[in-house]
Design a protein around this motif. Structure first.
Motif, PDB file in Angstrom:
ATOM      1  N   PRO A 290       0.825  -1.214   0.000  1.00 54.58           N
ATOM      2  CA  PRO A 290       0.000   0.000   0.000  1.00 54.58           C
ATOM      3  C   PRO A 290       0.858   1.263   0.000  1.00 54.58           C
ATOM      4  O   PRO A 290       2.000   1.240   0.459  1.00 54.58           O
ATOM      5  CB  PRO A 290      -0.789  -0.098   1.317  1.00 54.58           C
ATOM      6  CG  PRO A 290      -0.537  -1.455   1.849  1.00 54.58           C
ATOM      7  CD  PRO A 290       0.719  -1.974   1.237  1.00 54.58           C
TER       8      PRO A 290
ATOM      9  N   ASP B 252      -4.259   9.542   8.050  1.00 53.91           N
ATOM     10  CA  ASP B 252      -5.227   8.618   7.455  1.00 53.91           C
ATOM     11  C   ASP B 252      -4.535   7.855   6.310  1.00 53.91           C
ATOM     12  O   ASP B 252      -4.312   8.429   5.228  1.00 53.91           O
ATOM     13  CB  ASP B 252      -6.427   9.432   6.919  1.00 53.91           C
ATOM     14  CG  ASP B 252      -7.417   8.568   6.166  1.00 53.91           C
ATOM     15  OD1 ASP B 252      -7.264   7.334   6.165  1.00 53.91           O
ATOM     16  OD2 ASP B 252      -8.368   9.155   5.587  1.00 53.91           O
TER      17      ASP B 252
ATOM     18  N   GLU C  33      -5.495   5.917   4.138  1.00 54.45           N
ATOM     19  CA  GLU C  33      -6.244   5.806   2.873  1.00 54.45           C
ATOM     20  C   GLU C  33      -6.543   7.184   2.270  1.00 54.45           C
ATOM     21  O   GLU C  33      -7.320   7.273   1.314  1.00 54.45           O
ATOM     22  CB  GLU C  33      -7.578   5.071   3.110  1.00 54.45           C
ATOM     23  CG  GLU C  33      -7.439   3.665   3.681  1.00 54.45           C
ATOM     24  CD  GLU C  33      -6.696   2.732   2.738  1.00 54.45           C
ATOM     25  OE1 GLU C  33      -6.874   2.871   1.515  1.00 54.45           O
ATOM     26  OE2 GLU C  33      -5.904   1.905   3.227  1.00 54.45           O
ATOM     27  N   TYR C  34      -5.962   8.240   2.854  1.00 51.97           N
ATOM     28  CA  TYR C  34      -6.348   9.601   2.483  1.00 51.97           C
ATOM     29  C   TYR C  34      -6.356   9.849   0.977  1.00 51.97           C
ATOM     30  O   TYR C  34      -7.303  10.398   0.428  1.00 51.97           O
ATOM     31  CB  TYR C  34      -5.402  10.622   3.157  1.00 51.97           C
ATOM     32  CG  TYR C  34      -5.790  12.051   2.852  1.00 51.97           C
ATOM     33  CD1 TYR C  34      -6.760  12.697   3.614  1.00 51.97           C
ATOM     34  CD2 TYR C  34      -5.206  12.751   1.789  1.00 51.97           C
ATOM     35  CE1 TYR C  34      -7.133  14.002   3.325  1.00 51.97           C
ATOM     36  CE2 TYR C  34      -5.583  14.046   1.492  1.00 51.97           C
ATOM     37  CZ  TYR C  34      -6.543  14.668   2.260  1.00 51.97           C
ATOM     38  OH  TYR C  34      -6.914  15.954   1.958  1.00 51.97           O
TER      39      TYR C  34
ATOM     40  N   SER D  72      -6.798   7.970  -1.476  1.00 52.92           N
ATOM     41  CA  SER D  72      -7.646   7.151  -2.348  1.00 52.92           C
ATOM     42  C   SER D  72      -9.107   7.132  -1.889  1.00 52.92           C
ATOM     43  O   SER D  72      -9.938   6.492  -2.506  1.00 52.92           O
ATOM     44  CB  SER D  72      -7.102   5.711  -2.401  1.00 52.92           C
ATOM     45  OG  SER D  72      -7.046   5.182  -1.095  1.00 52.92           O
ATOM     46  N   GLU D  73      -9.406   7.858  -0.805  1.00 55.55           N
ATOM     47  CA  GLU D  73     -10.744   7.694  -0.227  1.00 55.55           C
ATOM     48  C   GLU D  73     -11.844   8.520  -0.922  1.00 55.55           C
ATOM     49  O   GLU D  73     -13.014   8.266  -0.691  1.00 55.55           O
ATOM     50  CB  GLU D  73     -10.727   7.972   1.285  1.00 55.55           C
ATOM     51  CG  GLU D  73     -10.448   9.403   1.656  1.00 55.55           C
ATOM     52  CD  GLU D  73     -10.274   9.579   3.159  1.00 55.55           C
ATOM     53  OE1 GLU D  73     -10.209   8.579   3.889  1.00 55.55           O
ATOM     54  OE2 GLU D  73     -10.172  10.743   3.571  1.00 55.55           O
TER      55      GLU D  73
ATOM     56  N   ARG E 118      -8.142  11.761  -4.724  1.00 54.16           N
ATOM     57  CA  ARG E 118      -7.405  11.036  -5.779  1.00 54.16           C
ATOM     58  C   ARG E 118      -6.866  12.024  -6.819  1.00 54.16           C
ATOM     59  O   ARG E 118      -5.731  11.929  -7.256  1.00 54.16           O
ATOM     60  CB  ARG E 118      -8.302   9.988  -6.456  1.00 54.16           C
ATOM     61  CG  ARG E 118      -8.329   8.644  -5.731  1.00 54.16           C
ATOM     62  CD  ARG E 118      -8.898   7.551  -6.619  1.00 54.16           C
ATOM     63  NE  ARG E 118     -10.285   7.806  -6.987  1.00 54.16           N
ATOM     64  CZ  ARG E 118     -11.329   7.499  -6.227  1.00 54.16           C
ATOM     65  NH1 ARG E 118     -11.141   6.914  -5.056  1.00 54.16           N
ATOM     66  NH2 ARG E 118     -12.557   7.754  -6.626  1.00 54.16           N
TER      67      ARG E 118
END
Lengths: 161, 162
Positions: free
Chosen positions: A59, A123, A125-126, A128-129, A134
């Protein structure tokens, strides 16, 4: 003002010592280039992941966490070797627009990397959230790719302008 | 000497002459060479440091190599093309330059080291892919690190001795 500073610096004992050692500039430049290699490959892997051009099992947050110490260490080495080269040939660096442009771009690159890291720390996943995040991530990735290439270009052109 | 006659003929061809005499062509080709070389060295050092156990220890070696090697090869092709163009522009001078010769020798040795690692080290890859590499693979990583550092150093020294 800057011209006077350059004249003073190039006449200091330290600068004269560096200037008279034939091995000094090539050796420091070698360390400088290796630090750029480590910095550039580290930030490029992050950029390419943000752009979705590298498919990786790891990731993005893990990649960024792994490369963080390398990026900032490389930047510190670049700073130290850059200062040594400037002490040796102050006018060649400080009065050169390619050098000034390079410094400005290094600051922008460091800012982009810091922003990417800072958001991921809070975060993982920041980037891609949401569609907005993005898009911003891809833009930052593209900016880092272009600026990285421009830093190398400006660095080489210091010798020619 | 036949080789010198050939190099003199080579550097007098239209493109090498243009690169040598133009105010912007040589620096531009050199910039492309340096940029590509920086990517080659950065990606190879990443793999070498994994082999030596300094980074990415928890990542399977094959995964890291798969991620890096396409970029290494693409950048290497670019560096080689730009390097060849630079060489042809001052072929006679470079041919007699000692750092240039050492750089070429190190490049050949780095290629040989990579081939040997591929034949010997990678053969048992499944047994160490996700753990510490065997001494043979670590040795290949160390040799590669030294050779590529020397390639950068001699490359820089060429500029101070021609």
């Amino acid at each position: 003002m800057i011209e006077e500073f350059c004249d003073w610096l190039s006449a200091t004992r330290l600068s004269l010592m560096f200037q008279t050692a034939d091995w000094f500039v090539p050796t420091v430049q070698t360390v400088h280039i290796i630090a750029i290699a480590i910095l550039l490959i580290s930030v490029y892997v992050i950029s390419l992941k943000l752009l979705g051009w590298i498919r990786s099992v790891q990731p993005l947050a893990a990649t960024v966490a792994k490369s963080t110490p390398w990026i900032w260490t490389a930047l510190c080495v670049l700073l130290v070797t850059g200062i040594l080269l400037t002490i040796t040939e102050p006018a060649r660096e400080l009065l050169n627009w390619a050098f000034r442009l390079k410094m400005l771009m290094v600051l922008v690159l460091a800012g982009c990397v810091a922003l990417i890291q800072w958001r991921l720390r809070a975060d993982p996943e920041y980037w891609s959230e949401s569609a907005g995040h993005r898009w911003t991530g891809r833009t930052l990735g593209a900016v880092v790719l272009v600026i990285g290439a421009c830093i190398v270009t400006a660095g080489r052109w210091i010798a020619y302008v | 000497m036949a080789i010198e006659r050939f190099l003199a003929w080579l550097q007098d061809l239209p493109l090498p002459t243009q690169i040598r005499e133009s105010a912007w062509m040589f620096p531009t080709v050199e910039t492309v060479h340096v940029f590509a070389l920086v990517l080659v060295v950065g990606s190879i050092l990443t793999v070498d440091l994994r082999l030596l156990g300094f980074t990415n220890r928890e990542r399977p070696f094959s995964q890291l190599a798969r991620e890096m090697l396409p970029w290494t090869w693409s950048a290497f092709v670019l560096a080689a093309i730009a390097g060849a163009l630079m060489f042809t522009s001052k072929a006679v001078i470079y041919f007699h330059n000692i750092p240039f010769r050492i750089k070429m020798l190190c490049l050949a040795l780095a290629g040989l080291n990579m081939l040997m690692f591929h034949w010997i080290g990678v053969r048992h890859l499944p047994s160490w892919d996700a753990s510490a590499p065997p001494p043979r693979a670590r040795f290949a990583g160390g040799v590669s690190l030294v050779l590529w550092t020397t390639i950068v150093a001699t490359g820089r020294w060429i500029g101070f001795t021609t």
